[in-house]
Enzyme design. Structure first.
Site, PDB file in Angstrom:
ATOM      1  N   ASN A  16       0.875  -1.175   0.000  1.00  0.00           N
ATOM      2  CA  ASN A  16       0.000   0.000   0.000  1.00  0.00           C
ATOM      3  C   ASN A  16       0.911   1.223   0.000  1.00  0.00           C
ATOM      4  O   ASN A  16       1.458   1.589   1.030  1.00  0.00           O
ATOM      5  CB  ASN A  16      -0.894  -0.023   1.249  1.00  0.00           C
ATOM      6  CG  ASN A  16      -1.702   1.258   1.406  1.00  0.00           C
ATOM      7  OD1 ASN A  16      -1.781   2.066   0.489  1.00  0.00           O
ATOM      8  ND2 ASN A  16      -2.290   1.433   2.583  1.00  0.00           N
ATOM      9  N   LYS A  18       0.189   4.222  -0.330  1.00  0.00           N
ATOM     10  CA  LYS A  18      -0.435   5.454   0.197  1.00  0.00           C
ATOM     11  C   LYS A  18      -0.126   6.616  -0.748  1.00  0.00           C
ATOM     12  O   LYS A  18      -0.006   6.394  -1.954  1.00  0.00           O
ATOM     13  CB  LYS A  18       0.027   5.720   1.641  1.00  0.00           C
ATOM     14  CG  LYS A  18      -0.118   4.464   2.503  1.00  0.00           C
ATOM     15  CD  LYS A  18      -0.012   4.719   3.974  1.00  0.00           C
ATOM     16  CE  LYS A  18      -0.179   3.404   4.727  1.00  0.00           C
ATOM     17  NZ  LYS A  18      -0.224   3.568   6.167  1.00  0.00           N
ATOM     18  N   HIS A 100      -9.653   1.564   4.620  1.00  0.00           N
ATOM     19  CA  HIS A 100      -8.397   1.747   5.350  1.00  0.00           C
ATOM     20  C   HIS A 100      -8.637   2.730   6.503  1.00  0.00           C
ATOM     21  O   HIS A 100      -9.417   3.681   6.367  1.00  0.00           O
ATOM     22  CB  HIS A 100      -7.313   2.281   4.407  1.00  0.00           C
ATOM     23  CG  HIS A 100      -5.953   2.253   5.028  1.00  0.00           C
ATOM     24  ND1 HIS A 100      -5.547   3.211   5.925  1.00  0.00           N
ATOM     25  CD2 HIS A 100      -4.945   1.367   4.927  1.00  0.00           C
ATOM     26  CE1 HIS A 100      -4.319   2.914   6.342  1.00  0.00           C
ATOM     27  NE2 HIS A 100      -3.935   1.793   5.751  1.00  0.00           N
ATOM     28  N   GLU A 102      -7.050   5.115   7.574  1.00  0.00           N
ATOM     29  CA  GLU A 102      -6.806   6.527   7.246  1.00  0.00           C
ATOM     30  C   GLU A 102      -8.013   7.138   6.551  1.00  0.00           C
ATOM     31  O   GLU A 102      -8.297   8.327   6.703  1.00  0.00           O
ATOM     32  CB  GLU A 102      -5.525   6.648   6.398  1.00  0.00           C
ATOM     33  CG  GLU A 102      -4.284   6.415   7.255  1.00  0.00           C
ATOM     34  CD  GLU A 102      -3.090   5.835   6.521  1.00  0.00           C
ATOM     35  OE1 GLU A 102      -3.062   5.854   5.281  1.00  0.00           O
ATOM     36  OE2 GLU A 102      -2.173   5.332   7.209  1.00  0.00           O
ATOM     37  N   GLU A 171      -5.797  -4.570  10.511  1.00  0.00           N
ATOM     38  CA  GLU A 171      -4.777  -3.545  10.703  1.00  0.00           C
ATOM     39  C   GLU A 171      -5.069  -2.770  11.985  1.00  0.00           C
ATOM     40  O   GLU A 171      -5.848  -1.800  11.965  1.00  0.00           O
ATOM     41  CB  GLU A 171      -4.769  -2.575   9.516  1.00  0.00           C
ATOM     42  CG  GLU A 171      -4.418  -3.225   8.198  1.00  0.00           C
ATOM     43  CD  GLU A 171      -3.771  -2.221   7.244  1.00  0.00           C
ATOM     44  OE1 GLU A 171      -2.690  -2.517   6.734  1.00  0.00           O
ATOM     45  OE2 GLU A 171      -4.340  -1.136   7.036  1.00  0.00           O
ATOM     46  N   GLY A 177       2.156   2.488  10.696  1.00  0.00           N
ATOM     47  CA  GLY A 177       3.124   3.559  10.529  1.00  0.00           C
ATOM     48  C   GLY A 177       3.813   3.981  11.815  1.00  0.00           C
ATOM     49  O   GLY A 177       4.493   4.999  11.857  1.00  0.00           O
ATOM     50  N   SER A 216       2.975  -1.923  10.390  1.00  0.00           N
ATOM     51  CA  SER A 216       4.413  -2.017  10.651  1.00  0.00           C
ATOM     52  C   SER A 216       4.980  -3.411  10.386  1.00  0.00           C
ATOM     53  O   SER A 216       5.924  -3.836  11.059  1.00  0.00           O
ATOM     54  CB  SER A 216       4.753  -1.551  12.070  1.00  0.00           C
ATOM     55  OG  SER A 216       4.371  -0.191  12.240  1.00  0.00           O
TER      56      SER A 216
END
Ligand code: PGA
Length: 254
Positions: A16, A18, A100, A102, A171, A177, A216
């Site tokens: 991904n 991003k 996701h 985010e 996730e 991250g 991560s």
């Protein structure tokens, strides 16, 4: 005889990217990956929308699949800034990440919106990678199971028997991250919960539904995470932008 998970499941390693990349950096990265990879697993790269055409060209004749990072729930029309599943299909997209954290956090995507996006992807033969995961506050409050089950239930409710065609990605938000990975045991415990929920919804097809871990995952922790019985691959952010790291993760998935 019901197929065992070992028989049916090749692992899936999905990058991904991003909002990262450039024409020149993408070319360097994808060429290095294609040159270095001898995957015993399925591999996908989910690139920013403007680079779908470029990535499609570079990945042509390779075993790597092309992925998008989002898809509109709507088929067409006045939805400025969105991309429909049909448009993604035009570019040979195989996977679309939906929900996701985010997008849930910064764009207010609800469980229902995520379910509708998964349905839109499925309607065009694109496999949605449905992300679920709890925040640190939710984990600390002992609500992990409740949260991920609620997120997945919305997708199951809307998509019915098509659920066997999705990929799920667990996730934990606190691991994305941050360099903090869930331990293999923590991840496996949640994957087992999700597997049971899928089993309830899709019975004999549940064993074939891939559940990826993301947050991560990197070259040094991938192998032990991927060794867990219900972890069928990874959704990788930061480490998917560095060819040597992503190649090591691909090599760990067998
Ligand atoms: P990360 O991101 O690997 O950089 O933690 C994973 C993701 O957000 O999909």
């Amino acid at each position: 005889m019901e197929a065992t998970r070992e028989m049916t499941n090749r692992k899936l390693i999905a990058g991904n990217w991003k909002m990262n990349g450039s024409l020149s950096a993408n070319e360097v990265l994808l060429k290095a990956l294609l040159q270095g990879a001898q995957p015993a697993c399925d591999v996908a790269v989910c690139v920013p929308a403007p680079y779908l055409a470029q990535a499609r060209g570079l990945l042509a004749d390779s075993s790597f699949a092309l992925g998008a990072q989002d898809v509109s729930a709507h088929p067409q029309g006045a939805f400025t800034g969105e991309q429909s599943a049909a448009m993604l299909q035009d570019f040979g997209v195989r996977y679309a990440i939906v929900g996701h954290s985010e997008r849930r956090q910064y764009h207010g995507e609800t469980d229902d919106a995520v379910a509708a996006k998964a349905a839109a992807a499925l309607s065009k033969g694109i496999t949605p990678i449905v992300c679920v995961g709890e925040t640190l506050a939710e984990r600390d409050a002992g609500r992990t199971e409740e949260v991920v089950k609620r997120q997945l239930a919305a997708v199951i409710h809307v998509n019915g028997h098509c659920i066997s065609e999705i990929v799920v990605a667990y996730e934990p938000v606190w691991a994305i991250g941050t360099g903090k990975t869930a331990t293999p045991e923590q991840a496996q415990a949640v994957h087992a919960v999700l597997r049971a929920q899928l089993h309830h919804a899709a019975s004999q097809h549940a064993a074939g539904i891939k559940i990826l871990y993301g947050g991560s995952m990197n070259a040094s922790n991938a192998a032990e995470l991927l060794f867990q019985p219900d972890i069928d691959g990874g959704l990788i952010g930061g480490a998917s932008l560095k060819a040597p790291d992503f190649l090591q993760i691909i090599a760990a998935a067998r």
